[in-house]
Every structure is written in C-alpha cells, then in structure tokens.
Motif scaffolding. Sequence first.
Motif, PDB file in Angstrom:
ATOM      1  N   ALA A  59       0.848  -1.194   0.000  1.00  0.00           N
ATOM      2  CA  ALA A  59       0.000   0.000   0.000  1.00  0.00           C
ATOM      3  C   ALA A  59       0.882   1.243   0.000  1.00  0.00           C
ATOM      4  N   THR A  60       0.602   2.176  -0.877  1.00  0.00           N
ATOM      5  CA  THR A  60       1.451   3.364  -1.015  1.00  0.00           C
ATOM      6  C   THR A  60       1.467   4.196   0.251  1.00  0.00           C
ATOM      7  N   GLY A  61       0.438   4.132   1.062  1.00  0.00           N
ATOM      8  CA  GLY A  61       0.418   4.894   2.305  1.00  0.00           C
ATOM      9  C   GLY A  61       1.370   4.349   3.347  1.00  0.00           C
ATOM     10  N   ASN A  62       1.807   3.096   3.176  1.00  0.00           N
ATOM     11  CA  ASN A  62       2.689   2.464   4.165  1.00  0.00           C
ATOM     12  C   ASN A  62       4.169   2.556   3.795  1.00  0.00           C
ATOM     13  N   GLY A  63       4.487   2.887   2.557  1.00  0.00           N
ATOM     14  CA  GLY A  63       5.871   2.803   2.112  1.00  0.00           C
ATOM     15  C   GLY A  63       6.640   4.096   2.272  1.00  0.00           C
ATOM     16  N   PHE A  64       7.942   3.943   2.382  1.00  0.00           N
ATOM     17  CA  PHE A  64       8.833   5.099   2.358  1.00  0.00           C
ATOM     18  C   PHE A  64      10.130   4.677   1.667  1.00  0.00           C
ATOM     19  N   VAL A  65      10.835   5.642   1.131  1.00  0.00           N
ATOM     20  CA  VAL A  65      12.087   5.386   0.433  1.00  0.00           C
ATOM     21  C   VAL A  65      13.227   5.861   1.320  1.00  0.00           C
ATOM     22  N   PRO A  66      14.092   4.933   1.775  1.00  0.00           N
ATOM     23  CA  PRO A  66      15.224   5.347   2.603  1.00  0.00           C
ATOM     24  C   PRO A  66      16.217   6.176   1.796  1.00  0.00           C
ATOM     25  N   PRO A  67      17.109   6.904   2.475  1.00  0.00           N
ATOM     26  CA  PRO A  67      18.099   7.709   1.746  1.00  0.00           C
ATOM     27  C   PRO A  67      18.963   6.831   0.844  1.00  0.00           C
ATOM     28  N   ALA A  68      19.404   7.386  -0.262  1.00  0.00           N
ATOM     29  CA  ALA A  68      20.226   6.648  -1.222  1.00  0.00           C
ATOM     30  C   ALA A  68      21.554   6.254  -0.594  1.00  0.00           C
ATOM     31  N   GLN A  69      22.051   5.102  -0.972  1.00  0.00           N
ATOM     32  CA  GLN A  69      23.353   4.608  -0.526  1.00  0.00           C
ATOM     33  C   GLN A  69      24.146   4.197  -1.762  1.00  0.00           C
ATOM     34  N   LEU A  70      25.441   4.367  -1.725  1.00  0.00           N
ATOM     35  CA  LEU A  70      26.290   3.936  -2.835  1.00  0.00           C
ATOM     36  C   LEU A  70      26.815   2.533  -2.576  1.00  0.00           C
ATOM     37  N   SER A  71      26.802   1.696  -3.599  1.00  0.00           N
ATOM     38  CA  SER A  71      27.407   0.366  -3.535  1.00  0.00           C
ATOM     39  C   SER A  71      28.507   0.311  -4.588  1.00  0.00           C
ATOM     40  N   PHE A  72      29.632  -0.223  -4.211  1.00  0.00           N
ATOM     41  CA  PHE A  72      30.711  -0.355  -5.189  1.00  0.00           C
ATOM     42  C   PHE A  72      31.600  -1.518  -4.784  1.00  0.00           C
ATOM     43  N   VAL A  73      32.404  -1.960  -5.722  1.00  0.00           N
ATOM     44  CA  VAL A  73      33.339  -3.045  -5.491  1.00  0.00           C
ATOM     45  C   VAL A  73      34.740  -2.493  -5.700  1.00  0.00           C
ATOM     46  N   SER A  74      35.603  -2.767  -4.764  1.00  0.00           N
ATOM     47  CA  SER A  74      36.985  -2.321  -4.868  1.00  0.00           C
ATOM     48  C   SER A  74      37.652  -2.958  -6.085  1.00  0.00           C
ATOM     49  N   PRO A  75      38.429  -2.190  -6.848  1.00  0.00           N
ATOM     50  CA  PRO A  75      39.130  -2.787  -7.997  1.00  0.00           C
ATOM     51  C   PRO A  75      40.094  -3.893  -7.583  1.00  0.00           C
ATOM     52  N   GLY A  76      40.569  -3.849  -6.349  1.00  0.00           N
ATOM     53  CA  GLY A  76      41.493  -4.875  -5.865  1.00  0.00           C
ATOM     54  C   GLY A  76      40.799  -5.997  -5.114  1.00  0.00           C
ATOM     55  N   PHE A  77      39.487  -6.158  -5.312  1.00  0.00           N
ATOM     56  CA  PHE A  77      38.727  -7.174  -4.581  1.00  0.00           C
ATOM     57  C   PHE A  77      39.245  -8.575  -4.888  1.00  0.00           C
ATOM     58  N   VAL A  78      39.467  -9.357  -3.843  1.00  0.00           N
ATOM     59  CA  VAL A  78      39.914 -10.739  -3.968  1.00  0.00           C
ATOM     60  C   VAL A  78      38.868 -11.620  -3.286  1.00  0.00           C
ATOM     61  N   PRO A  79      38.370 -12.666  -3.940  1.00  0.00           N
ATOM     62  CA  PRO A  79      37.360 -13.525  -3.315  1.00  0.00           C
ATOM     63  C   PRO A  79      37.865 -14.139  -2.015  1.00  0.00           C
ATOM     64  N   SER A  80      36.967 -14.271  -1.068  1.00  0.00           N
ATOM     65  CA  SER A  80      37.341 -14.834   0.230  1.00  0.00           C
ATOM     66  C   SER A  80      37.291 -16.359   0.186  1.00  0.00           C
ATOM     67  N   TYR A  81      38.025 -16.958   1.126  1.00  0.00           N
ATOM     68  CA  TYR A  81      37.948 -18.409   1.285  1.00  0.00           C
ATOM     69  C   TYR A  81      38.219 -18.759   2.739  1.00  0.00           C
ATOM     70  N   THR A  82      37.752 -19.937   3.118  1.00  0.00           N
ATOM     71  CA  THR A  82      37.928 -20.424   4.483  1.00  0.00           C
ATOM     72  C   THR A  82      38.560 -21.800   4.431  1.00  0.00           C
TER      73      THR A  82
END
Length: 141
Positions: A59-82
């Motif tokens: 219902a449109t009366g119940n919704g709100f839009v939270p403030p915008a957030q930026l998402s990004f990936v570091s160019p040096g990202f290395v996949p994790s492992y355990t």
Amino acid sequence: MGFAWSPWKNTVVRGGFGLYYDSGMFVVNSSLYFNPPFFTVSVFVPSETSLITLSNPFATGNGFVPPAQLSFVSPGFVPSYTQHWNLNVQREIEHVGVFSAAYAASKGTHLPRSLDINQPLTPSPADLTTREPYPAYSKSS
C-alpha cells in the motif's frame, strides 16, 4: 579431503581438511546495479491506520524510500575463502566406552567487510552532515 587410520586395535586416527570459497561473492559485481538512480528501495511497514494485508501488501500509504546509498566493489577485490581442518584420536576402552581427543580449527582469508565511505574523516563535535565527504548520501538526512 579426509582420512581414517587404525594404527592399533581399538584405536582410530581421523583427520580432514577443506577449502571453501564464498560463491556468493562472485556475483558481487551485480551490486553495482543497485546504485541510484537505477535502483530505488521502498520499505513497507504496517501503521496504526493501515495494516499490511495479503490483498494489498504494498500500500502506497505504508511505504517510504530510505536515503540513497552507494554500492561499489573495490578494484582490488579478492574472493574470500575459508580453510577448515581437524584431527581426532579415538580409543575404545573395553567395558568403559570410547576415549576421544580432538582438535578442530578454521581460518578465513580475504574476508569481505563493509566500509562506510561516507564516514567523516576526522572526529569533531560539529554536525555530522557538515563533515561527511558525500553529504547528498547522508544517513542522517
């Protein structure tokens, strides 16, 4: 991989090792799609006057839009492992039971963590929104 070895009667030595990659992080590049203005999140919560129902869950009366957030990936990202490993020695003692001594461990490498790029650079008693590098994406606005 693992092993089980019986060096003597009634004695067993077991061990194992595993290397596990976080497959969910291999799709992290798609998170760039979730940046504004291409993606907007709406949150719907019940209120005293308008409950969320199965017939009208957004219902449109119940919704709100939270403030915008930026998402990004570091160019040096290395996949994790355990890495997980264990060693266990068991000895059956007649009419008593089984004596067991074990060691288990794990180690995570390159584990991802969240980073607030809008965090103020220096501590100050000034208003938070005046010290953020990107005030347009302020959590406090």
